[in-house]
Design a protein around this motif. Structure first.
Motif, PDB file in Angstrom:
ATOM      1  N   ALA A   1      59.906 -36.126 -32.925  1.00 53.66           N
ATOM      2  CA  ALA A   1      60.232 -36.743 -34.215  1.00 53.66           C
ATOM      3  C   ALA A   1      61.176 -37.932 -34.043  1.00 53.66           C
ATOM      4  N   ILE A   2      62.156 -37.798 -33.156  1.00 54.86           N
ATOM      5  CA  ILE A   2      63.078 -38.917 -32.926  1.00 54.86           C
ATOM      6  C   ILE A   2      62.341 -40.121 -32.366  1.00 54.86           C
ATOM      7  N   MET A   3      61.453 -39.871 -31.414  1.00 57.41           N
ATOM      8  CA  MET A   3      60.687 -40.974 -30.812  1.00 57.41           C
ATOM      9  C   MET A   3      59.838 -41.696 -31.853  1.00 57.41           C
ATOM     10  N   LEU A   4      59.339 -40.965 -32.848  1.00 51.91           N
ATOM     11  CA  LEU A   4      58.497 -41.569 -33.881  1.00 51.91           C
ATOM     12  C   LEU A   4      59.322 -42.265 -34.959  1.00 51.91           C
ATOM     13  N   LEU A   5      60.513 -41.752 -35.259  1.00 49.63           N
ATOM     14  CA  LEU A   5      61.334 -42.304 -36.342  1.00 49.63           C
ATOM     15  C   LEU A   5      62.264 -43.417 -35.879  1.00 49.63           C
ATOM     16  N   TYR A   6      62.662 -43.375 -34.633  1.00 48.09           N
ATOM     17  CA  TYR A   6      63.623 -44.352 -34.107  1.00 48.09           C
ATOM     18  C   TYR A   6      63.210 -45.809 -34.343  1.00 48.09           C
ATOM     19  N   PRO A   7      61.944 -46.205 -34.063  1.00 45.51           N
ATOM     20  CA  PRO A   7      61.563 -47.604 -34.333  1.00 45.51           C
ATOM     21  C   PRO A   7      61.684 -47.990 -35.803  1.00 45.51           C
ATOM     22  N   SER A   8      61.502 -47.033 -36.703  1.00 44.79           N
ATOM     23  CA  SER A   8      61.601 -47.333 -38.135  1.00 44.79           C
ATOM     24  C   SER A   8      63.023 -47.716 -38.524  1.00 44.79           C
TER      25      SER A   8
ATOM     26  N   ILE B   1      66.616 -48.996 -50.903  1.00 45.32           N
ATOM     27  CA  ILE B   1      65.976 -49.821 -49.869  1.00 45.32           C
ATOM     28  C   ILE B   1      65.652 -48.998 -48.617  1.00 45.32           C
ATOM     29  N   GLY B   2      66.677 -48.359 -48.044  1.00 43.70           N
ATOM     30  CA  GLY B   2      66.502 -47.689 -46.759  1.00 43.70           C
ATOM     31  C   GLY B   2      65.474 -46.581 -46.775  1.00 43.70           C
ATOM     32  N   ILE B   3      65.635 -45.609 -47.658  1.00 44.33           N
ATOM     33  CA  ILE B   3      64.712 -44.463 -47.711  1.00 44.33           C
ATOM     34  C   ILE B   3      63.296 -44.887 -48.099  1.00 44.33           C
ATOM     35  N   PRO B   4      63.093 -45.761 -49.118  1.00 52.00           N
ATOM     36  CA  PRO B   4      61.724 -46.210 -49.404  1.00 52.00           C
ATOM     37  C   PRO B   4      61.042 -46.878 -48.216  1.00 52.00           C
ATOM     38  N   VAL B   5      61.816 -47.623 -47.410  1.00 50.67           N
ATOM     39  CA  VAL B   5      61.237 -48.260 -46.227  1.00 50.67           C
ATOM     40  C   VAL B   5      60.857 -47.210 -45.185  1.00 50.67           C
ATOM     41  N   LEU B   6      61.692 -46.174 -45.054  1.00 54.45           N
ATOM     42  CA  LEU B   6      61.454 -45.137 -44.049  1.00 54.45           C
ATOM     43  C   LEU B   6      60.427 -44.104 -44.481  1.00 54.45           C
ATOM     44  N   LEU B   7      60.190 -43.990 -45.776  1.00 46.50           N
ATOM     45  CA  LEU B   7      59.384 -42.885 -46.294  1.00 46.50           C
ATOM     46  C   LEU B   7      57.984 -42.796 -45.683  1.00 46.50           C
ATOM     47  N   PRO B   8      57.234 -43.893 -45.543  1.00 45.00           N
ATOM     48  CA  PRO B   8      55.913 -43.756 -44.897  1.00 45.00           C
ATOM     49  C   PRO B   8      56.005 -43.195 -43.480  1.00 45.00           C
ATOM     50  N   SER B   9      57.016 -43.627 -42.727  1.00 43.19           N
ATOM     51  CA  SER B   9      57.191 -43.103 -41.370  1.00 43.19           C
ATOM     52  C   SER B   9      57.574 -41.631 -41.388  1.00 43.19           C
TER      53      SER B   9
ATOM     54  N   ILE C   1      66.805 -32.996 -38.648  1.00 47.28           N
ATOM     55  CA  ILE C   1      67.677 -33.229 -37.492  1.00 47.28           C
ATOM     56  C   ILE C   1      67.339 -34.559 -36.830  1.00 47.28           C
ATOM     57  N   ALA C   2      66.037 -34.856 -36.722  1.00 41.57           N
ATOM     58  CA  ALA C   2      65.601 -36.084 -36.066  1.00 41.57           C
ATOM     59  C   ALA C   2      66.044 -37.327 -36.843  1.00 41.57           C
ATOM     60  N   LEU C   3      66.029 -37.253 -38.172  1.00 45.45           N
ATOM     61  CA  LEU C   3      66.485 -38.391 -38.978  1.00 45.45           C
ATOM     62  C   LEU C   3      67.945 -38.715 -38.681  1.00 45.45           C
ATOM     63  N   ILE C   4      68.769 -37.690 -38.620  1.00 46.22           N
ATOM     64  CA  ILE C   4      70.193 -37.892 -38.327  1.00 46.22           C
ATOM     65  C   ILE C   4      70.365 -38.462 -36.916  1.00 46.22           C
ATOM     66  N   CYS C   5      69.631 -37.889 -35.966  1.00 41.33           N
ATOM     67  CA  CYS C   5      69.744 -38.337 -34.572  1.00 41.33           C
ATOM     68  C   CYS C   5      69.222 -39.763 -34.395  1.00 41.33           C
ATOM     69  N   ALA C   6      68.065 -40.060 -35.011  1.00 35.83           N
ATOM     70  CA  ALA C   6      67.486 -41.401 -34.878  1.00 35.83           C
ATOM     71  C   ALA C   6      68.404 -42.459 -35.485  1.00 35.83           C
ATOM     72  N   TYR C   7      69.006 -42.136 -36.622  1.00 31.59           N
ATOM     73  CA  TYR C   7      69.956 -43.070 -37.246  1.00 31.59           C
ATOM     74  C   TYR C   7      71.162 -43.290 -36.336  1.00 31.59           C
ATOM     75  N   SER C   8      71.675 -42.221 -35.745  1.00 30.35           N
ATOM     76  CA  SER C   8      72.830 -42.334 -34.857  1.00 30.35           C
ATOM     77  C   SER C   8      72.497 -43.159 -33.617  1.00 30.35           C
ATOM     78  N   ILE C   9      71.304 -42.934 -33.058  1.00 32.39           N
ATOM     79  CA  ILE C   9      70.887 -43.685 -31.867  1.00 32.39           C
ATOM     80  C   ILE C   9      70.769 -45.175 -32.182  1.00 32.39           C
ATOM     81  N   SER C  10      70.259 -45.497 -33.374  1.00 27.12           N
ATOM     82  CA  SER C  10      70.085 -46.908 -33.747  1.00 27.12           C
ATOM     83  C   SER C  10      71.410 -47.644 -33.872  1.00 27.12           C
TER      84      SER C  10
ATOM     85  N   ILE D   1      52.408 -35.225 -38.178  1.00 31.98           N
ATOM     86  CA  ILE D   1      52.217 -35.095 -36.731  1.00 31.98           C
ATOM     87  C   ILE D   1      52.945 -33.863 -36.202  1.00 31.98           C
ATOM     88  N   LEU D   2      54.146 -33.623 -36.708  1.00 31.24           N
ATOM     89  CA  LEU D   2      54.899 -32.436 -36.296  1.00 31.24           C
ATOM     90  C   LEU D   2      54.164 -31.160 -36.705  1.00 31.24           C
TER      91      LEU D   2
END
Length: 281
Positions: free
Chosen positions: A163-170, A196-204, A80-89, A211-212
């Motif tokens: 999760a959104i707070m942690l993923l949003y900067p990525s 490109i996108g998912i490999p860049v995000l994967l460590p985050s 859910i956080a991935l979808i929300c963080a992407y939308s916020i960005s 952490i969750l």
């Protein structure tokens, strides 16, 4: 030289209060807890507490329940956080700032107030339950907030803002130029995210997931306020053994707390190794 010494002295003086607080409220209690976990009720050295914690079916069930609910809430929360963080960005800078402010407030809404809020909304006489009954709908007739599914829902709720707070900067780190270059080379949106996108995000993503998991494993007040001692969770068992009215057993509670700590640290170490492996790959 004098200025350097003065600066060093200032840094040391500034760190002293932090070091004292860390020692008194983190290190000393942890050391005492570990030492107590190896003591019997008479004070002698023993491994019986760990044997009981790892062989007794009741305590094993508490450990497995905690791990299970932590994994489920972490995976659902991060999706859910991935979808929300992407939308916020994708919002304007002003919109992003407003949403992040709300998320900061929401991430602090946990513990007893969160459980109380869910009881008011979805308890036996909760607002939504009564509303659905009044409308003649049976959608929530069999729902019980004081159950495993209720705990999962509440856990997911407090996992999502974190999760959104942690993923949003990525997501902000994915440059528009990368996508434009990929499109110029003939890649579509799916290929861009796959290559490109998912490999860049994967460590985050992996780091956030660990952490969750740790956040859910250590949750106590929310679960206790919602279900009391009626559901077998590791943190609730520890609390019961420390403040039990009938048979308190702080030594066994210490052993369970050490197991909780080892489980959480192990998850963080696995995350670290996976992150390094992903970055190398």
């Amino acid at each position: 030289m004098y200025k350097n010494k003065k600066t060093l002295l200032f840094i040391v003086q500034a760190l002293v209060p932090f070091a004292v607080v860390t020692l008194l409220f983190l290190l000393l209690p942890s050391i005492m807890m570990i030492l107590d976990s190896f003591k019997s009720s008479s004070g002698s050295f023993t491994l019986e507490n760990y044997k009981t914690a790892l062989t007794n079916a009741f305590y094993l069930k508490g450990i497995t329940n905690s791990i299970q609910i932590s994994l489920i809430s972490s995976f659902i929360g991060i999706i859910i956080a991935l979808i929300c963080a992407y939308s916020i960005s994708k919002l304007s800078e002003k919109g992003q700032n407003r949403i992040i402010t709300i998320l900061n407030m929401t991430s602090n809404y946990s513990g007893v107030p969160l459980a109380f809020g869910y009881i008011i909304l979805l308890g036996n006489t909760g607002m939504f339950i009564l509303l659905f009954k009044h409308l003649g709908l049976n959608a929530l007739s069999s729902f019980n907030i004081y159950s495993w599914i209720g705990l999962v829902i509440v856990y997911i709720y407090f996992q999502i803002p974190l999760a959104i707070m942690l993923l949003y900067p990525s997501f902000l780190g994915i440059k528009k130029e990368w996508r434009q270059s990929a499109m110029l080379l003939g890649a579509n949106s799916s290929q861009f995210w796959a290559k490109i996108g998912i490999p860049v995000l994967l460590p985050s993503i992996v780091g956030t997931l660990s952490i969750l998991f740790a956040n859910a494993m250590g949750a106590y007040s929310t679960a206790y306020a919602l279900v009391g001692r009626n559901y077998n969770l590791l943190t609730i068992r520890i609390g019961s053994l420390v403040v039990g009215d009938i048979m308190p057993n702080p030594e066994l509670a210490g052993a369970l707390a050490v197991i909780l700590g080892i489980t959480t640290i192990s998850a963080m170490m696995i995350n670290e190794k996976m992150s390094k492996y992903i970055r190398r790959g």
